[in-house]
Design a protein around this motif. Structure first.
Motif, PDB file in Angstrom:
ATOM      1  N   VAL A 218      30.679  46.464  34.931  1.00  0.00           N
ATOM      2  CA  VAL A 218      29.817  45.390  34.415  1.00  0.00           C
ATOM      3  C   VAL A 218      29.612  45.560  32.912  1.00  0.00           C
ATOM      4  O   VAL A 218      29.738  44.603  32.132  1.00  0.00           O
ATOM      5  N   ASP A 219      29.326  46.787  32.514  1.00  0.00           N
ATOM      6  CA  ASP A 219      29.132  47.077  31.092  1.00  0.00           C
ATOM      7  C   ASP A 219      30.362  46.725  30.279  1.00  0.00           C
ATOM      8  O   ASP A 219      30.278  46.093  29.228  1.00  0.00           O
ATOM      9  N   LEU A 220      31.488  47.193  30.803  1.00  0.00           N
ATOM     10  CA  LEU A 220      32.756  46.956  30.118  1.00  0.00           C
ATOM     11  C   LEU A 220      32.970  45.458  29.886  1.00  0.00           C
ATOM     12  O   LEU A 220      33.313  45.021  28.790  1.00  0.00           O
ATOM     13  N   LEU A 221      32.714  44.671  30.936  1.00  0.00           N
ATOM     14  CA  LEU A 221      32.960  43.233  30.829  1.00  0.00           C
ATOM     15  C   LEU A 221      31.978  42.576  29.860  1.00  0.00           C
ATOM     16  O   LEU A 221      32.325  41.669  29.117  1.00  0.00           O
ATOM     17  N   ARG A 222      30.747  43.058  29.875  1.00  0.00           N
ATOM     18  CA  ARG A 222      29.749  42.521  28.936  1.00  0.00           C
ATOM     19  C   ARG A 222      30.184  42.780  27.502  1.00  0.00           C
ATOM     20  O   ARG A 222      30.210  41.878  26.672  1.00  0.00           O
ATOM     21  N   ARG A 223      30.535  44.045  27.242  1.00  0.00           N
ATOM     22  CA  ARG A 223      30.924  44.415  25.873  1.00  0.00           C
ATOM     23  C   ARG A 223      32.154  43.642  25.420  1.00  0.00           C
ATOM     24  O   ARG A 223      32.285  43.292  24.260  1.00  0.00           O
ATOM     25  N   ALA A 224      33.053  43.386  26.381  1.00  0.00           N
ATOM     26  CA  ALA A 224      34.308  42.727  26.008  1.00  0.00           C
ATOM     27  C   ALA A 224      34.142  41.226  25.785  1.00  0.00           C
ATOM     28  O   ALA A 224      35.068  40.551  25.368  1.00  0.00           O
ATOM     29  N   GLY A 225      32.958  40.699  26.075  1.00  0.00           N
ATOM     30  CA  GLY A 225      32.752  39.265  25.884  1.00  0.00           C
ATOM     31  C   GLY A 225      33.419  38.432  26.957  1.00  0.00           C
ATOM     32  O   GLY A 225      33.988  37.375  26.697  1.00  0.00           O
ATOM     33  N   CYS A 226      33.334  38.908  28.206  1.00  0.00           N
ATOM     34  CA  CYS A 226      33.928  38.159  29.319  1.00  0.00           C
ATOM     35  C   CYS A 226      33.178  36.838  29.499  1.00  0.00           C
ATOM     36  O   CYS A 226      31.951  36.801  29.494  1.00  0.00           O
ATOM     37  N   SER A 227      33.932  35.743  29.618  1.00  0.00           N
ATOM     38  CA  SER A 227      33.273  34.435  29.669  1.00  0.00           C
ATOM     39  C   SER A 227      33.630  33.621  30.908  1.00  0.00           C
ATOM     40  O   SER A 227      33.120  32.529  31.101  1.00  0.00           O
ATOM     41  N   LEU A 228      34.513  34.145  31.732  1.00  0.00           N
ATOM     42  CA  LEU A 228      34.941  33.387  32.916  1.00  0.00           C
ATOM     43  C   LEU A 228      35.545  34.363  33.924  1.00  0.00           C
ATOM     44  O   LEU A 228      36.224  35.309  33.542  1.00  0.00           O
ATOM     45  N   ILE A 229      35.254  34.122  35.207  1.00  0.00           N
ATOM     46  CA  ILE A 229      35.875  34.939  36.253  1.00  0.00           C
ATOM     47  C   ILE A 229      36.819  34.056  37.061  1.00  0.00           C
ATOM     48  O   ILE A 229      36.411  33.003  37.555  1.00  0.00           O
ATOM     49  N   ALA A 230      38.067  34.462  37.157  1.00  0.00           N
ATOM     50  CA  ALA A 230      39.027  33.738  37.997  1.00  0.00           C
ATOM     51  C   ALA A 230      39.400  34.632  39.175  1.00  0.00           C
ATOM     52  O   ALA A 230      39.681  35.807  38.993  1.00  0.00           O
ATOM     53  N   VAL A 231      39.374  34.069  40.383  1.00  0.00           N
ATOM     54  CA  VAL A 231      39.669  34.855  41.576  1.00  0.00           C
ATOM     55  C   VAL A 231      40.898  34.280  42.262  1.00  0.00           C
ATOM     56  O   VAL A 231      40.874  33.153  42.773  1.00  0.00           O
ATOM     57  N   ASP A 232      41.967  35.043  42.258  1.00  0.00           N
ATOM     58  CA  ASP A 232      43.195  34.609  42.913  1.00  0.00           C
ATOM     59  C   ASP A 232      43.125  35.022  44.389  1.00  0.00           C
ATOM     60  O   ASP A 232      42.471  35.992  44.729  1.00  0.00           O
ATOM     61  N   GLU A 233      43.811  34.295  45.245  1.00  0.00           N
ATOM     62  CA  GLU A 233      43.820  34.607  46.686  1.00  0.00           C
ATOM     63  C   GLU A 233      42.383  34.764  47.199  1.00  0.00           C
ATOM     64  O   GLU A 233      42.046  35.769  47.848  1.00  0.00           O
ATOM     65  N   ALA A 234      41.569  33.770  46.916  1.00  0.00           N
ATOM     66  CA  ALA A 234      40.140  33.878  47.218  1.00  0.00           C
ATOM     67  C   ALA A 234      39.854  34.049  48.706  1.00  0.00           C
ATOM     68  O   ALA A 234      38.798  34.550  49.094  1.00  0.00           O
ATOM     69  N   HIS A 235      40.822  33.664  49.565  1.00  0.00           N
ATOM     70  CA  HIS A 235      40.581  33.814  51.010  1.00  0.00           C
ATOM     71  C   HIS A 235      40.486  35.281  51.419  1.00  0.00           C
ATOM     72  O   HIS A 235      40.101  35.573  52.541  1.00  0.00           O
ATOM     73  N   CYS A 236      40.862  36.201  50.509  1.00  0.00           N
ATOM     74  CA  CYS A 236      40.727  37.628  50.832  1.00  0.00           C
ATOM     75  C   CYS A 236      39.266  38.014  51.058  1.00  0.00           C
ATOM     76  O   CYS A 236      38.975  39.118  51.507  1.00  0.00           O
ATOM     77  N   VAL A 237      38.343  37.127  50.746  1.00  0.00           N
ATOM     78  CA  VAL A 237      36.934  37.415  50.956  1.00  0.00           C
ATOM     79  C   VAL A 237      36.525  37.125  52.409  1.00  0.00           C
ATOM     80  O   VAL A 237      35.449  37.512  52.856  1.00  0.00           O
ATOM     81  N   SER A 238      37.430  36.458  53.124  1.00  0.00           N
ATOM     82  CA  SER A 238      37.083  36.061  54.488  1.00  0.00           C
ATOM     83  C   SER A 238      37.295  37.211  55.462  1.00  0.00           C
ATOM     84  O   SER A 238      38.401  37.732  55.613  1.00  0.00           O
ATOM     85  N   GLN A 239      36.222  37.580  56.126  1.00  0.00           N
ATOM     86  CA  GLN A 239      36.297  38.739  57.005  1.00  0.00           C
ATOM     87  C   GLN A 239      37.142  38.476  58.242  1.00  0.00           C
ATOM     88  O   GLN A 239      37.560  39.400  58.908  1.00  0.00           O
ATOM     89  N   TRP A 240      37.375  37.215  58.552  1.00  0.00           N
ATOM     90  CA  TRP A 240      38.121  36.904  59.773  1.00  0.00           C
ATOM     91  C   TRP A 240      39.597  36.709  59.497  1.00  0.00           C
ATOM     92  O   TRP A 240      40.396  36.648  60.396  1.00  0.00           O
ATOM     93  N   GLY A 241      39.930  36.602  58.230  1.00  0.00           N
ATOM     94  CA  GLY A 241      41.333  36.373  57.900  1.00  0.00           C
ATOM     95  C   GLY A 241      42.149  37.653  57.967  1.00  0.00           C
ATOM     96  O   GLY A 241      41.611  38.752  58.070  1.00  0.00           O
ATOM     97  N   HIS A 242      43.492  37.498  57.883  1.00  0.00           N
ATOM     98  CA  HIS A 242      44.385  38.657  57.941  1.00  0.00           C
ATOM     99  C   HIS A 242      44.356  39.454  56.653  1.00  0.00           C
ATOM    100  O   HIS A 242      44.746  40.595  56.621  1.00  0.00           O
ATOM    101  N   ASP A 243      43.954  38.796  55.577  1.00  0.00           N
ATOM    102  CA  ASP A 243      44.081  39.424  54.269  1.00  0.00           C
ATOM    103  C   ASP A 243      42.756  39.952  53.735  1.00  0.00           C
ATOM    104  O   ASP A 243      42.588  40.112  52.535  1.00  0.00           O
ATOM    105  N   PHE A 244      41.810  40.191  54.625  1.00  0.00           N
ATOM    106  CA  PHE A 244      40.476  40.589  54.172  1.00  0.00           C
ATOM    107  C   PHE A 244      40.517  41.822  53.280  1.00  0.00           C
ATOM    108  O   PHE A 244      41.137  42.844  53.608  1.00  0.00           O
TER     109      PHE A 244
END
Ligand code: ADP
Ligand code: ZN
Length: 682
Positions: A124-150
């Motif tokens: 979190v610190d690193l991202l703050r210092r670096a001036g992170c302004s946007l989060i992009a999440v690829d393969e967002a279905h990996c967050v699904s606990q029921w999917g194969h790619d969890f």
């Protein structure tokens, strides 16, 4: 904003237009709105966060599940002249230090990070210092606990977003409503983002099914017609992957087997090779999937039928992500149907689930036995309406149907009169009056159905039974060695209340396949190979996958348009400013230098003859007119075979010219006058 995006698209990425849906997403993400974009594989998701990253202040954090692929993505961005870096466990110390320095200087536009990294305290610190302004999440279905790619670490993303208070853009190709709801709940804390949903169609993928006859030979023939192109062959068993890979190697292909029974290291070697090389064929079980993110897979073949329509769509979907033409072939036969049904029946799932699985298999079998456009049927399964596609085997060769009501009733009657205890082979013996010992022993030659189907050949009866299984009129009984049982769906036909039309195919007919589609015309093929060879040389020297240098479609366009200077080169799709500078001259040299390369075999046949010199002159004339007299018309070329025919036959009228091989009305109109003039110069 619109102009900036267009300008970046062409200058940095070298693309002439957005793909469908990209513009809206790019704009929303650039504006800093929370977004969830669902696009099919190959739809061009990466661009939807890469371009906004350039539009925005600060660095965009990209979270992606696969470390190996992340490195390639970063290389590809660097090739485009974009400041990108990755922090993953695969980094060398030097690489990590370089990324930290670039972050400290606020130079990076894109920072790729593996989800595991989110667990470490300093992030979190690193991202703050670096001036992170946007989060992009690829393969967002990996967050699904029921999917194969969890991926459990994906669960940390929601918290990261809250803590940093940044906009988040999530991307996935998995569209079902449950997964979507789960993504919204877990990544966006339940606050609905703007959702973009693109259709399922992948128009550049050609759909093709073939009745399985001699599968090994069918796959070898198919691969031979696509020699030198990257492909995947999916097989049902591990043993089969090895046997087929061996057969392909013997036939001179670059091929490897891949399956879950291999050591992890050996699997990784194949994944890496596949990613890097532009001509490897991987013969795999379905274990080969998630780790594959290669845009230039030119074909996917199924040596065995997939387990459901969803699996089919996902597996063929790995082909042609770069948008260039891609081919698929799916083999199917009664054994596949038996195997897939048995797998469902013998599984441990509850009954309800088994019924659903039979349904999903039925949908695929319906597609295999389709009588109309396959794409229309596939898309309608996913709830989309469409017109006939013109890019499937049925659109190319409409199937003939015949009224099969009587044969199907005869077959059903044979099934019932023998107590639903026999498979297709024995039933066909009965129907065709083939008094085998087994038939006589069971007195089946005394049945009223004996020999009532003499009018159809054995092969046609096999096609009838296969289609009956495909339409789930009869189903193999797993407890009785695949004996066929009649289903409820068949009852109306048996009772004479419904008619049924089946495909007029037989195995022999099904074996004739449409011509392989070459990526370019015969005339441009040598140039395309020369361009590919140059690409491979550069990729090997840089240690990157071939497509990182240029995509297939970019080379195809170069081979067709033959840019003769850097200005023309810059107009080729996929040639942005950075690549133009770095690679433009090298590829230009290939194009200009290789022009009068080794003569075509057709030309060689004329070597030393008068017709040879004539061939060269005619070829020159044809080249000058290939885009019309004013250079603006549609590209038309004359094949070497056609040029040779003209040089030998020396036709004297447009009609005679039109009769030669490779000529057609459009070509006579474009080239006829100039050719005839040259032929009859005195
Ligand atoms: P996916 O949606 O599967 O993640 P990618 O982002 O990997 O797809 O894009 C697939 C391919 O399409 C890549 O080779 C990419 O360079 C290419 N591509 C993306 N957008 C465009 C465009 N507007 N014009 C041409 N090619 C594009
Ligand atoms: Zn079609």
């Amino acid at each position: 904003m619109k102009d900036t995006s267009d300008a970046l698209l062409s200058r940095v990425f070298g693309f002439t237009a957005f793909r469908p849906g990209q513009r809206e997403i790019v704009e929303a993400v650039s504006e800093g709105q929370d977004t969830l974009a669902i696009m099919p594989t190959g739809g061009g998701k990466s661009l939807c966060y890469q371009l906004p990253a350039l539009n925005r202040q600060g660095v965009t954090l990209v979270i992606s599940p696969l470390i190996a692929l992340m490195r390639d993505q970063v290389r590809a961005l660097q090739e485009l002249g974009i400041a990108a870096g990755a922090l993953t466990s695969g980094n060398t110390e030097g690489e990590t230090a370089a990324v930290h320095e670039a972050l400290a200087r606020r130079e990076l536009k894109l920072l790729y990070m593996a989800p595991e990294r989110l667990a470490s305290g300093g992030t979190v610190d690193l991202l703050r210092r670096a001036g992170c302004s946007l989060i992009a999440v690829d393969e967002a279905h990996c967050v699904s606990q029921w999917g194969h790619d969890f991926r459990p670490d994906y669960l940390r993303i929601g918290e990261l977003r809250r803590t940093l208070d940044l906009p988040l853009a999530a991307f996935t190709a998995t569209a079902d409503a449950e997964t979507r709801a789960e993504i919204i709940a877990r990544l966006f804390g339940g606050q609905a983002p703007q959702v973009f949903l693109r259709g399922f169609d992948r128009p550049n993928i050609r759909l093709n099914f073939q009745v399985k006859n001699r599968p090994r030979e069918q796959i070898l023939t198919y691969a031979a017609a696509r020699k030198g192109q990257s492909g995947i062959v999916y097989c049902g068993t591990r043993a089969r992957t090895e046997a087929l890979a061996q057969a392909l190697v013997t036939a001179g292909h670059n091929a490897r087997a891949y399956h879950g029974g291999m050591e992890a290291d050996a699997r990784r070697v194949v994944e890496t090779l596949f990613q890097r090389e532009d001509d490897l064929i991987v013969v795999a079980t379905v274990a080969f999937g998630m780790g594959v993110d290669k845009p230039d897979i030119r074909w996917v073949a199924h040596a065995d039928l997939p387990k459901s329509i969803e699996a089919y769509y996902q597996e063929i979907g790995r082909a042609g992500r770069d948008g260039a033409p891609a081919d698929t072939l799916t083999l199917f036969g009664p054994d596949d149907i038996r195997l897939r049904r048995a797998q469902i029946d013998e599984g441990l799932a509850p009954l309800e689930r088994k019924q659903a699985d039979h349904g999903r298999l039925n949908a695929l079998l319906g597609l295999a036995e389709a009588t109309q456009c396959r794409r229309q049927m596939l898309l309608s399964y996913f709830g989309e309406e469409s017109a006939a596609c013109g890019n499937c085997d049925i659109c190319a060769n409409p199937v003939r149907l015949f009224n099969a009501t009587t044969p199907v009733r005869k077959a059903l009657s044979a099934v019932l009169r023998t107590g639903e205890s026999f498979g297709a082979g024995h039933l066909i013996d009965i129907l065709t009056g083939n008094a085998t010992p087994k038939v006589r022993e069971r007195r089946h030659d005394a049945l009223p159905t004996f020999a009532v189907g003499k009018d159809l050949s054995r092969a046609r009866w096999q096609a009838v039974f296969r289609q009956m299984m495909g339409r789930d009129l009869v189903r193999p009984d797993p407890e009785r060695h695949g004996a066929l049982r009649m289903t409820e769906a068949a009852r109306p036909i048996l009772r004479g209340e419904a008619e049924i039309h089946l495909r007029e195919d037989s195995v022999t007919q099904a074996r004739e396949r449409p011509e392989p589609r070459a990526l370019v015309s015969e005339e441009d093929a040598p140039l395309l190979s020369a361009l590919k060879a140059k690409r491979r040389e550069l990729a090997e020297a840089a240690g990157v996958p071939a497509y990182v240098i240029f995509a297939d479609r970019t080379l195809i366009e170069m081979a067709e348009k033959r840019p003769m200077d850097l200005d023309a080169m810059a107009r080729i799709s996929g040639v942005g400013a950075a690549k133009l500078e770095r690679y433009g001259p090298v590829f230009l040299a290939v194009i200009t230098g290789a022009m009068p390369s080794t003569p075509h075999p057709e030309r060689r046949k004329l070597a030393g003859r008068e017709a040879g010199a004539l061939y060269d002159e005619l070829q020159q004339i044809a080249r000058e007119l290939e885009r019309g007299a004013d250079g603006t018309e549609k590209l038309l070329t004359l094949s070497p075979a056609c040029l040779r025919a003209i040089a030998e036959a020396r036709p004297s009228t447009p009609e005679a010219l039109a009769r030669l091989r490779g000529m057609d009305a459009a070509r006579v109109e474009r080239f006829g006058e100039a050719l005839l003039q040259r032929l009859h110069m005195v």
